[in-house]
Design an enzyme around this catalytic site. Sequence first.
Site, PDB file in Angstrom:
ATOM      1  N   ASN A  10      16.738 -36.574  10.494  1.00 28.61           N
ATOM      2  CA  ASN A  10      17.282 -36.042   9.246  1.00 28.61           C
ATOM      3  C   ASN A  10      17.874 -37.232   8.503  1.00 28.61           C
ATOM      4  O   ASN A  10      18.940 -37.723   8.864  1.00 28.61           O
ATOM      5  CB  ASN A  10      18.359 -34.990   9.570  1.00 28.61           C
ATOM      6  CG  ASN A  10      19.069 -34.494   8.313  1.00 28.61           C
ATOM      7  OD1 ASN A  10      18.669 -34.807   7.200  1.00 28.61           O
ATOM      8  ND2 ASN A  10      20.130 -33.731   8.509  1.00 28.61           N
ATOM      9  N   LYS A  12      19.017 -37.387   5.571  1.00 28.25           N
ATOM     10  CA  LYS A  12      20.104 -37.014   4.653  1.00 28.25           C
ATOM     11  C   LYS A  12      19.925 -37.733   3.306  1.00 28.25           C
ATOM     12  O   LYS A  12      18.807 -37.963   2.895  1.00 28.25           O
ATOM     13  CB  LYS A  12      21.465 -37.292   5.306  1.00 28.25           C
ATOM     14  CG  LYS A  12      21.567 -36.630   6.682  1.00 28.25           C
ATOM     15  CD  LYS A  12      22.971 -36.566   7.207  1.00 28.25           C
ATOM     16  CE  LYS A  12      22.958 -35.871   8.568  1.00 28.25           C
ATOM     17  NZ  LYS A  12      24.279 -35.671   9.124  1.00 28.25           N
ATOM     18  N   HIS A  95      21.499 -26.502   6.788  1.00 25.41           N
ATOM     19  CA  HIS A  95      22.281 -27.560   7.442  1.00 25.41           C
ATOM     20  C   HIS A  95      23.755 -27.350   7.105  1.00 25.41           C
ATOM     21  O   HIS A  95      24.088 -26.903   6.009  1.00 25.41           O
ATOM     22  CB  HIS A  95      21.811 -28.935   6.957  1.00 25.41           C
ATOM     23  CG  HIS A  95      22.405 -30.057   7.760  1.00 25.41           C
ATOM     24  ND1 HIS A  95      23.675 -30.524   7.528  1.00 25.41           N
ATOM     25  CD2 HIS A  95      21.920 -30.774   8.806  1.00 25.41           C
ATOM     26  CE1 HIS A  95      23.942 -31.489   8.409  1.00 25.41           C
ATOM     27  NE2 HIS A  95      22.895 -31.651   9.189  1.00 25.41           N
ATOM     28  N   GLU A  97      25.987 -29.297   6.221  1.00 19.42           N
ATOM     29  CA  GLU A  97      26.435 -30.005   5.003  1.00 19.42           C
ATOM     30  C   GLU A  97      26.071 -29.199   3.757  1.00 19.42           C
ATOM     31  O   GLU A  97      26.810 -29.184   2.775  1.00 19.42           O
ATOM     32  CB  GLU A  97      25.817 -31.414   4.971  1.00 19.42           C
ATOM     33  CG  GLU A  97      26.481 -32.318   6.008  1.00 19.42           C
ATOM     34  CD  GLU A  97      25.608 -33.431   6.555  1.00 19.42           C
ATOM     35  OE1 GLU A  97      24.542 -33.720   5.979  1.00 19.42           O
ATOM     36  OE2 GLU A  97      26.003 -34.017   7.590  1.00 19.42           O
ATOM     37  N   GLU A 167      23.769 -27.419  15.959  1.00 18.83           N
ATOM     38  CA  GLU A 167      24.528 -28.617  15.612  1.00 18.83           C
ATOM     39  C   GLU A 167      26.007 -28.285  15.463  1.00 18.83           C
ATOM     40  O   GLU A 167      26.441 -27.807  14.409  1.00 18.83           O
ATOM     41  CB  GLU A 167      24.020 -29.196  14.287  1.00 18.83           C
ATOM     42  CG  GLU A 167      22.565 -29.605  14.317  1.00 18.83           C
ATOM     43  CD  GLU A 167      22.256 -30.634  13.240  1.00 18.83           C
ATOM     44  OE1 GLU A 167      21.707 -31.678  13.589  1.00 18.83           O
ATOM     45  OE2 GLU A 167      22.574 -30.399  12.060  1.00 18.83           O
ATOM     46  N   GLY A 173      27.781 -36.794  12.913  1.00 20.71           N
ATOM     47  CA  GLY A 173      28.212 -38.037  12.283  1.00 20.71           C
ATOM     48  C   GLY A 173      29.544 -38.561  12.780  1.00 20.71           C
ATOM     49  O   GLY A 173      30.142 -39.443  12.176  1.00 20.71           O
ATOM     50  N   SER A 213      25.194 -36.473  16.632  1.00 28.10           N
ATOM     51  CA  SER A 213      25.399 -37.776  17.256  1.00 28.10           C
ATOM     52  C   SER A 213      24.470 -38.059  18.442  1.00 28.10           C
ATOM     53  O   SER A 213      24.852 -38.766  19.371  1.00 28.10           O
ATOM     54  CB  SER A 213      26.864 -37.964  17.666  1.00 28.10           C
ATOM     55  OG  SER A 213      27.712 -37.877  16.543  1.00 28.10           O
TER      56      SER A 213
END
Length: 249
Positions: A10, A12, A95, A97, A167, A173, A213
């Site tokens: 991904n 991003k 996702h 985010e 996730e 991250g 991660s």
Amino acid sequence: MARRKIIAGNWKMNKTPSEAVALAVELKPLVANEDVDVVFCVPAIDIVLVAEAVKGSSIKVGAENMYFEESGAYTGEISPAMLVDAGVKYVILGHSERREYFGETNEDVNKKMLKAFEHNITPIMCCGETLEQREQGVTMDFIRQQVKVGFQNVTADQAKTAVIAYEPIWAIGTGKTATTAQAQEVCAGIRACIAEVYDEATADAIRIQYGGSVNAATAPELFAQPDIDGGLVGGASLKAEFGKIVNYK
Ligand code: PGA
């Protein structure tokens, strides 16, 4: 049933078109592994160029988002037909985010899921709890709701082809990977939820990734878990390290 592993990067909001081509060319030989499905999920503006750059390999190109309408007055959005025409096979949906910064709801994710299937794009539907939810002991309640609403009106045959990415938000991250046991426990819980909603055959076929991660050091143990069928990788997918993750064995 032996499920084929799927390892997706991904990217991003990273890599301009020229940088994206350079990265795709660099990674192409490193991610060669015929036993695993390898996907680069890249920014929309990079899709066409990356699809061209990975030609001749088995790497598939994915998008990071998609709108749920066919076409029309939706300034700034990307339609499923646009993605298909550009060579996209997978799309990340929901996702964390996008849920957090762009207000995507489970209902939005469900509409996108249905559209993706209609266009034969495989969704990688993300779910995962916050640290607060984990500490409150409601992780599985929250994730079951994300999965159940996300898969509303999705048929068993469609669900069999889908990918779910677990996730945990606190692991994205942050360099803080969930422990192997935590990741396996939730992925098994997601599979049990799919078995409840559909049946054992569907639960057996659907692929569930872990993300948060993931790196070359943690991938082998994570991917060896019975209910973890690969990974959704952010930071480490932008580096040569992604080749090691794909060749985790
Ligand atoms: P990360 O991102 O690997 O950088 O934690 C994973 C993701 O958000 O998909």
